[in-house]
Design an enzyme around this catalytic site. Structure first.
Site, PDB file in Angstrom:
ATOM      1  N   ASN A   1     -72.248 -18.537  90.331  1.00 39.74           N
ATOM      2  CA  ASN A   1     -71.166 -17.975  89.517  1.00 39.74           C
ATOM      3  C   ASN A   1     -70.870 -16.583  90.068  1.00 39.74           C
ATOM      4  OD1 ASN A   1     -69.374 -17.122  87.587  1.00 39.74           O
ATOM      5  ND2 ASN A   1     -70.765 -17.322  85.851  1.00 39.74           N
TER       6      ASN A   1
ATOM      7  N   ARG B   1     -68.958 -22.224  90.084  1.00 35.96           N
ATOM      8  CA  ARG B   1     -68.149 -22.162  88.873  1.00 35.96           C
ATOM      9  C   ARG B   1     -66.791 -21.563  89.231  1.00 35.96           C
ATOM     10  NH1 ARG B   1     -69.350 -18.752  83.277  1.00 35.96           N
ATOM     11  NH2 ARG B   1     -67.602 -19.612  82.107  1.00 35.96           N
TER      12      ARG B   1
ATOM     13  N   ASP C   1     -63.958 -24.595  84.814  1.00 32.80           N
ATOM     14  CA  ASP C   1     -64.116 -24.313  83.377  1.00 32.80           C
ATOM     15  C   ASP C   1     -63.137 -25.110  82.523  1.00 32.80           C
ATOM     16  OD1 ASP C   1     -66.195 -22.523  83.400  1.00 32.80           O
ATOM     17  OD2 ASP C   1     -65.110 -20.953  82.337  1.00 32.80           O
TER      18      ASP C   1
ATOM     19  N   ASP D   1     -70.679  -5.605  70.904  1.00 26.99           N
ATOM     20  CA  ASP D   1     -71.925  -6.361  70.728  1.00 26.99           C
ATOM     21  C   ASP D   1     -72.165  -6.598  69.241  1.00 26.99           C
ATOM     22  OD1 ASP D   1     -74.650  -7.180  70.502  1.00 26.99           O
ATOM     23  OD2 ASP D   1     -75.087  -6.258  72.441  1.00 26.99           O
TER      24      ASP D   1
ATOM     25  N   GLY E   1     -74.819 -16.636  73.625  1.00 28.16           N
ATOM     26  CA  GLY E   1     -75.628 -15.513  73.145  1.00 28.16           C
ATOM     27  C   GLY E   1     -75.670 -15.324  71.649  1.00 28.16           C
TER      28      GLY E   1
ATOM     29  N   GLU F   1     -76.678 -18.835  69.719  1.00 29.71           N
ATOM     30  CA  GLU F   1     -78.096 -19.186  69.859  1.00 29.71           C
ATOM     31  C   GLU F   1     -79.017 -18.213  69.127  1.00 29.71           C
ATOM     32  OE1 GLU F   1     -78.974 -19.378  74.063  1.00 29.71           O
ATOM     33  OE2 GLU F   1     -77.176 -20.582  74.441  1.00 29.71           O
TER      34      GLU F   1
ATOM     35  N   GLU G   1     -75.080 -24.038  81.748  1.00 23.16           N
ATOM     36  CA  GLU G   1     -73.933 -24.349  82.598  1.00 23.16           C
ATOM     37  C   GLU G   1     -74.357 -24.621  84.036  1.00 23.16           C
ATOM     38  OE1 GLU G   1     -70.317 -21.732  81.001  1.00 23.16           O
ATOM     39  OE2 GLU G   1     -72.234 -20.713  80.792  1.00 23.16           O
TER      40      GLU G   1
END
Length: 403
Positions: A8, A90, A147, A282, A330, A333, A384
């Site tokens: 990637n 990717r 993608d 974030d 992120g 999960e 992925e």
């Protein structure tokens, strides 16, 4: 045994994994950061928890690839370049031309180059990564994994915009969808965990990271997804606004004196939960601020969760029901707070989730529903790179394809 590199390439980075196929054993995982700088950082993890890193000048992606391959030999992960049977890349966009991964040749490279206007930030580094590996491993098959490919199964009623039809036929204006490789992996894995054929399942996949999208997957085929012509459409994200009234663009141009490009830049890089909260892109920072009583942080979490909550209802209606909801990436999960906010109130459609299982669940495969829940809720860490490796083996006919 066949060794496959899954790659990637970003504008200043190169992520890679080396996998043994068809056993799918992870041999090494690495990252090159700050490509183009004098202080580029190379990090690789391999073996039984071993790690190597070095700071060194790397002016191009080709130099980053050369260093990567040299270190694979130096660290005794491979004995020679000949052991690498294929490289999977990717690639952000395949338009309508590619509904599956493809072996890269000159024509494919030209086509990918022509897609640059749809992914100006991603396509050029994707191409750079491909060229770098082609230069060093000229006889090794290179495979592009798009993608967008997984979403090419969407029906017209879900991919067309309500614009003059010729905009679609002449300019390719339609919903394409992204994160397809992730949605493909987690829905296939969900079928395995549920012990049911993928063809029989109606699944809602929530890929929640700094970029985020939801997909409705019926019978293993994507029938709808939240991202659109670009990754800006859909739910609220880290710095992206998600869907909003397009009339806001000329309005904001008039009010702020910004160009259309500047306004789009704000919507892509200064909006989302970052713009709403004024704190961070974030969600961990925003969760903490909300817990401390920050009103804008709390509103940001509500907006983020509420948009997803709404799409789950929409996609359940589109598929005439749902068998399982999947959380991945992120945030999906790792954030029990976000999962709780999304799931709260979905009992009306048969979602009964167990707070004791949800709380503290991070980064591991886990059912977080009560046993009697008609709709299952599953956390599945995405992979992925594994999909890229599987596709490389399958498309390049390197060994018998993964079942």
């Amino acid at each position: 045994m066949t060794k496959i590199m899954a790659v990637n390439a970003g504008s200043s980075s190169l992520k890679f994994q080396l996998l043994e196929m068809p056993t799918e054993e992870l041999l090494a995982v690495g990252l090159v950061e700050r490509v183009g700088k004098e202080d580029a950082i190379f990090t690789i993890k391999y073996g039984e928890g071993q790690k190597f890193n070095v700071v060194t000048p790397l002016h191009t992606h080709k130099e980053a690839v050369e260093l990567t391959l040299e270190k694979l030999i130096e660290l005794d992960i491979i004995q020679s370049f000949d052991e690498i049977s294929g490289v999977g890349h990717r690639v952000l966009h395949g338009k309508e031309l590619y509904a599956d991964s493809v072996v890269i040749d000159d024509e494919v490279m030209k086509n990918i180059e022509s897609f640059t206007e749809l992914g100006p930030l991603h396509i050029p580094p994707n191409l750079t990564g491909i060229r770098a590996f082609q230069a060093i491993l000229p006889n090794v098959p290179q495979v592009a994994v798009f993608d967008t490919a997984f979403h090419q199964s969407m029906p017209e009623e879900n991919f067309l915009y309500s614009l003059p039809y010729e905009y679609y036929t002449e300019h390719g204006v339609r919903k394409y969808g992204f994160h397809g490789t992730s949605h493909k992996y987690v829905t296939q894995r969900a079928a395995e965990l549920l012990g049911r054929p993928l063809e029989d399942l109606r699944l809602i996949s929530c890929h929640l990271g700094s970029g985020a999208s939801i997909a409705a997957v019926a019978g293993g085929r994507s029938i709808d997804t939240t991202m659109g012509f670009t990754p800006l459409e859909g739910i609220t994200m880290g710095t992206r606004s998600g869907s909003l009234d397009p009339a806001l663009i000329p309005f904001l141009m008039q009010k702020t004196g910004k160009s259309a490009e500047d306004v789009l830049n704000v919507m892509n890089k200064e909006s989302g939960v970052y713009g709403l909260s004024g704190i961070s892109s974030d969600l961990r920072d925003i969760e903490q601020a909300a817990a401390e009583g920050n009103h804008r942080a709390e509103v940001s979490l509500k907006i983020f969760s509420n948009r997803i909550h709404g799409y789950i209802g929409q996609y359940a209606a589109e598929m005439n029901g749902v068998d399982a909801i999947i959380f991945t990436a992120g945030v999906g999960e790792n954030s029990d707070v976000i999962r709780e906010r999304i799931l709260r109130g979905l009992e009306f459609m048969g979602v009964y989730w167990d707070p004791s299982l949800n709380n503290g669940a991070r980064g591991k495969e886990l059912f977080i529903n009560y046993p009697h829940s008609p709709v299952k809720v599953i956390i599945i860490p995405t992979n992925e790179e594994l999909v890229i490796a599987r596709d490389t083996v399958r498309i390049a006919n390197l060994v018998e394809a993964h079942a």
